[in-house]
Design a protein around this motif. Structure first.
Motif: not given
Length: 142
Positions: A64-67, A97-101
């Motif tokens: 995931a791309a970091p927030e 990181f964003p919420e989610g898997e």
């Protein structure tokens, strides 16, 4: 062991101000008297953070791309017996990181990626910690 040479040259622009040039022709102005540029010590700290940041970003970014992604280096400047050095160097990562898997996967990888960078893959911090010798010479004296 790999024999892949790295090289940077610097040129004096004025007293205390220099221009570093890498093999690709990229330049970076810096110096102890350059008010609008990094000092050599700040460049060293940036190299420590940047090297590990690249490692960590590549590994976690596959999930995931970091927030938010920040790496900060703090060190104590010591002057002892007429010698200057840095001690107690601490690299701190603040990554969200964003919420989610996908974000959960990246969060799970983060500690392992930071440790792998420190222990194995970051050339900058590995070189500093290994105590690599630096040979200083005058051109033509090789």
């Amino acid at each position: 062991m790999s024999d892949d040479n790295r090289s940077v040259s610097i040129e004096r622009l004025e007293e205390g101000v220099y221009l570093a040039t890498n093999k690709r022709g990229d330049t970076l102005r810096f110096g102890s008297k350059a008010d609008d540029a990094f000092t050599p010590v700040e460049l060293l700290l940036a190299a420590i953070a940047g090297c590990s940041a690249v490692d960590v970003d590549v590994v976690t970014g596959r999930r995931a791309a970091p927030e938010h992604f920040e790496a900060k280096v703090d060190a104590t400047y010591v002057r002892e017996n007429g010698e200057n050095s840095l001690r107690d160097i601490v690299l701190t990562f603040d990554v969200r990181f964003p919420e989610g898997e996908a974000g959960d996967g990246a969060r799970m990888l983060l500690p392992r990626a930071i440790k792998a960078s420190h222990d194995r893959t970051c050339t900058v911090s590995r070189t500093i910690e290994s105590g690599a010798q630096i040979t200083v010479r005058t051109a033509g004296s090789e």
